[in-house]
Scaffold this motif. Structure first.
Motif, PDB file in Angstrom:
ATOM      1  N   VAL A 110      31.254 -27.697   6.076  1.00  0.00           N
ATOM      2  CA  VAL A 110      30.693 -27.754   4.726  1.00  0.00           C
ATOM      3  C   VAL A 110      29.305 -27.123   4.695  1.00  0.00           C
ATOM      4  CG1 VAL A 110      29.938 -29.272   2.868  1.00  0.00           C
ATOM      5  CG2 VAL A 110      32.077 -29.737   4.091  1.00  0.00           C
ATOM      6  N   SER A 111      28.444 -27.500   5.632  1.00  0.00           N
ATOM      7  CA  SER A 111      27.083 -26.955   5.665  1.00  0.00           C
ATOM      8  C   SER A 111      27.098 -25.459   5.927  1.00  0.00           C
ATOM      9  CB  SER A 111      26.259 -27.661   6.746  1.00  0.00           C
ATOM     10  OG  SER A 111      26.106 -29.033   6.459  1.00  0.00           O
ATOM     11  N   ALA A 112      27.960 -25.019   6.853  1.00  0.00           N
ATOM     12  CA  ALA A 112      28.011 -23.603   7.212  1.00  0.00           C
ATOM     13  C   ALA A 112      28.465 -22.748   6.040  1.00  0.00           C
ATOM     14  CB  ALA A 112      28.932 -23.399   8.406  1.00  0.00           C
ATOM     15  N   VAL A 113      29.458 -23.226   5.297  1.00  0.00           N
ATOM     16  CA  VAL A 113      29.961 -22.454   4.151  1.00  0.00           C
ATOM     17  C   VAL A 113      28.923 -22.427   3.036  1.00  0.00           C
ATOM     18  CG1 VAL A 113      31.727 -22.340   2.357  1.00  0.00           C
ATOM     19  CG2 VAL A 113      32.371 -22.879   4.712  1.00  0.00           C
ATOM     20  N   LYS A 114      28.265 -23.539   2.792  1.00  0.00           N
ATOM     21  CA  LYS A 114      27.227 -23.561   1.758  1.00  0.00           C
ATOM     22  C   LYS A 114      26.080 -22.628   2.126  1.00  0.00           C
ATOM     23  CE  LYS A 114      28.140 -28.087  -0.312  1.00  0.00           C
ATOM     24  NZ  LYS A 114      27.600 -29.440  -0.607  1.00  0.00           N
ATOM     25  N   ASP A 115      25.713 -22.616   3.408  1.00  0.00           N
ATOM     26  CA  ASP A 115      24.655 -21.711   3.855  1.00  0.00           C
ATOM     27  C   ASP A 115      25.070 -20.259   3.668  1.00  0.00           C
ATOM     28  OD1 ASP A 115      23.070 -23.848   4.567  1.00  0.00           O
ATOM     29  OD2 ASP A 115      23.536 -23.731   6.719  1.00  0.00           O
ATOM     30  N   ALA A 116      26.327 -19.962   3.983  1.00  0.00           N
ATOM     31  CA  ALA A 116      26.809 -18.580   3.912  1.00  0.00           C
ATOM     32  C   ALA A 116      26.951 -18.085   2.483  1.00  0.00           C
ATOM     33  CB  ALA A 116      28.146 -18.459   4.640  1.00  0.00           C
ATOM     34  N   THR A 117      27.042 -19.011   1.530  1.00  0.00           N
ATOM     35  CA  THR A 117      27.248 -18.622   0.124  1.00  0.00           C
ATOM     36  C   THR A 117      26.049 -18.954  -0.753  1.00  0.00           C
ATOM     37  OG1 THR A 117      28.328 -20.742  -0.360  1.00  0.00           O
ATOM     38  CG2 THR A 117      29.755 -18.902   0.309  1.00  0.00           C
ATOM     39  N   GLY A 118      24.938 -19.292  -0.144  1.00  0.00           N
ATOM     40  CA  GLY A 118      23.760 -19.649  -0.921  1.00  0.00           C
ATOM     41  C   GLY A 118      23.957 -20.887  -1.762  1.00  0.00           C
ATOM     42  N   GLY A 119      24.830 -21.772  -1.298  1.00  0.00           N
ATOM     43  CA  GLY A 119      25.101 -23.018  -2.001  1.00  0.00           C
ATOM     44  C   GLY A 119      26.165 -22.914  -3.078  1.00  0.00           C
ATOM     45  N   ARG A 120      26.632 -21.701  -3.370  1.00  0.00           N
ATOM     46  CA  ARG A 120      27.587 -21.513  -4.460  1.00  0.00           C
ATOM     47  C   ARG A 120      28.995 -21.958  -4.082  1.00  0.00           C
ATOM     48  NH1 ARG A 120      31.180 -17.740  -6.228  1.00  0.00           N
ATOM     49  NH2 ARG A 120      31.411 -17.563  -8.488  1.00  0.00           N
ATOM     50  N   GLY A 121      29.418 -21.710  -2.854  1.00  0.00           N
ATOM     51  CA  GLY A 121      30.763 -22.049  -2.422  1.00  0.00           C
ATOM     52  C   GLY A 121      31.706 -20.869  -2.515  1.00  0.00           C
ATOM     53  N   ALA A 122      32.967 -21.095  -2.187  1.00  0.00           N
ATOM     54  CA  ALA A 122      33.985 -20.039  -2.154  1.00  0.00           C
ATOM     55  C   ALA A 122      34.782 -20.020  -3.455  1.00  0.00           C
ATOM     56  CB  ALA A 122      34.923 -20.255  -0.970  1.00  0.00           C
ATOM     57  N   ASP A 123      35.043 -18.816  -3.944  1.00  0.00           N
ATOM     58  CA  ASP A 123      35.810 -18.672  -5.179  1.00  0.00           C
ATOM     59  C   ASP A 123      37.280 -19.021  -4.977  1.00  0.00           C
ATOM     60  OD1 ASP A 123      33.726 -17.358  -6.970  1.00  0.00           O
ATOM     61  OD2 ASP A 123      33.722 -16.024  -5.232  1.00  0.00           O
ATOM     62  N   VAL A 124      37.829 -18.589  -3.846  1.00  0.00           N
ATOM     63  CA  VAL A 124      39.224 -18.880  -3.525  1.00  0.00           C
ATOM     64  C   VAL A 124      39.282 -19.461  -2.122  1.00  0.00           C
ATOM     65  CG1 VAL A 124      41.538 -17.927  -3.152  1.00  0.00           C
ATOM     66  CG2 VAL A 124      40.119 -17.065  -5.029  1.00  0.00           C
ATOM     67  N   ILE A 125      40.031 -20.538  -1.949  1.00  0.00           N
ATOM     68  CA  ILE A 125      40.201 -21.164  -0.636  1.00  0.00           C
ATOM     69  C   ILE A 125      41.684 -21.203  -0.315  1.00  0.00           C
ATOM     70  CG2 ILE A 125      39.847 -23.233   0.751  1.00  0.00           C
ATOM     71  CD1 ILE A 125      37.413 -23.869  -0.969  1.00  0.00           C
ATOM     72  N   TYR A 126      42.030 -20.655   0.824  1.00  0.00           N
ATOM     73  CA  TYR A 126      43.432 -20.530   1.250  1.00  0.00           C
ATOM     74  C   TYR A 126      43.658 -21.547   2.361  1.00  0.00           C
ATOM     75  CZ  TYR A 126      47.760 -17.967   2.380  1.00  0.00           C
ATOM     76  OH  TYR A 126      49.065 -17.582   2.580  1.00  0.00           O
ATOM     77  N   ASP A 127      44.484 -22.557   2.079  1.00  0.00           N
ATOM     78  CA  ASP A 127      44.605 -23.698   2.990  1.00  0.00           C
ATOM     79  C   ASP A 127      46.036 -23.931   3.471  1.00  0.00           C
ATOM     80  OD1 ASP A 127      44.345 -26.018   4.422  1.00  0.00           O
ATOM     81  OD2 ASP A 127      43.997 -27.305   2.700  1.00  0.00           O
ATOM     82  N   PRO A 128      46.364 -23.484   4.687  1.00  0.00           N
ATOM     83  CA  PRO A 128      47.652 -23.810   5.280  1.00  0.00           C
ATOM     84  C   PRO A 128      47.599 -25.045   6.179  1.00  0.00           C
ATOM     85  CG  PRO A 128      46.618 -22.073   6.552  1.00  0.00           C
ATOM     86  CD  PRO A 128      45.628 -22.492   5.481  1.00  0.00           C
TER      87      PRO A 128
END
Length: 325
Positions: free
Chosen positions: A190-208
């Protein structure tokens, strides 16, 4: 011919048996195919365990995705008609569902271009409507399903974040083209993704994966983001909090690719044409990490079930002579 049979449900390495049997007889509208390569999918393990939504009668031959050869010499991609699956020298498939194998790919790669890439294409384009410039997060990015989504996301012009488990898989994800790689074993996702997106998050998440991966997805999905639920490789099926989806304004999209084969088969054909073109241009190419002989299929299915493989593991009953770029 030789074929693997499952006579009782259990772990693949324990219940799959290689036997000498007569070649299957095609039914109405079916064809007999010589198996040139059979890709291993997680559902093969689930069927052996008796946990898949499709439960063929015992005994059956697993193997839901092959590159085969017709009696008149055509090289095709097919989904075998169970109980006569692809982990054998010959399989049976519906004639109407055969797809031409891309000339740019060898047999093992062609076998792996079908279900995983079709699922990725439908999930990203048909369901999530991924747009160029958006951020795509792919769970299990170094696996067979995830690696296809990574390549398709990059082909669509997305920025791709890959979540993996372990340093070796992280290296594979980088080679696939992920812009950001998060190792869930050594980093807080969670922290790594928020850091990588400037806190915005991912537009599409692909979850298998499901389970904890889905929970993480709900914490890092962007405003008006889309979570595409593809499968539950973790073995845990989450119960989404719809109030959370309402408050954060995101969509939860289910994808059962197999339904398109009966509800809208023309879309499957269209998707294959798109994938064939991408393969011809070298934009996508299935990551085949292992090519195993027929007698190694049971052990290979077990490795896929245990989650220790990367890319695709493909069973090759005989030496390959398929085309390749």
């Amino acid at each position: 011919m030789q074929a693997w049979h499952v006579h009782e449900n259990g772990e693949p390495s324990e219940v799959m048996r290689l036997q000498d049997v007569e070649p299957p007889t095609p039914g109405d509208g079916q064809v007999l195919l010589k198996v040139r390569a059979a890709n291993i999918n997680f559902p093969d393990a689930l069927m052996a365990r008796g946990l898949y939504q499709v439960r063929p009668p015992l005994p059956f031959t697993p193997g839901v995705e092959i590159c085969g050869e017709t009696e008149d010499g055509r090289r095709v991609i097919a989904t075998p008609a169970l109980p006569y699956g692809g982990f054998a020298e010959y399989a049976v498939a519906d004639a109407a569902a055969l797809l031409p194998a891309p000339g740019a790919l060898d047999d093992a790669e062609a076998a792996a271009l079908h279900i995983g890439y079709q699922t990725g294409w439908f999930g990203l384009h048909r369901r999530a409507r991924l747009e160029a410039g958006e951020t795509l997060l792919v769970h299990a990015a170094a696996g067979g399903v995830g690696s296809a989504a990574v390549q398709l996301g990059k082909a669509a012009g997305a920025r791709v974040i890959g979540v993996v488990g372990g340093a070796d898989k992280a290296a594979v994800a980088r080679e696939l083209g992920c812009d950001v790689v998060v190792d869930r074993r050594s980093e807080d996702v969670v922290s790594a993704v928020k850091d990588a997106t400037g806190g915005r998050g991912a537009d599409v998440i692909y979850d298998p994966v499901g389970g904890e991966a889905y929970t993480q997805s709900t914490k890092v999905v962007a405003f008006e983001g889309r979570i595409v639920v593809v499968g539950f490789a973790s073995g845990s099926i989450p119960s989404p909090g719809l109030n959370h989806a309402l408050v954060k304004n995101y969509s939860i999209l289910g994808l059962h690719w197999g339904l398109y084969n009966t509800r809208n088969p023309k879309l499957v054909q269209h998707c294959h044409e798109q994938l064939t073109e991408l393969a011809a241009r070298g934009v996508v190419r299935p990551l085949v990490s292992e090519r195993v002989p027929l007698d190694g299929a049971a052990a290979a299915v077990q490795r896929v079930a245990d989650g220790v493989t990367t890319g695709r593991v493909v069973v090759v009953p005989a030496p390959e002579n398929g085309a390749a770029a």
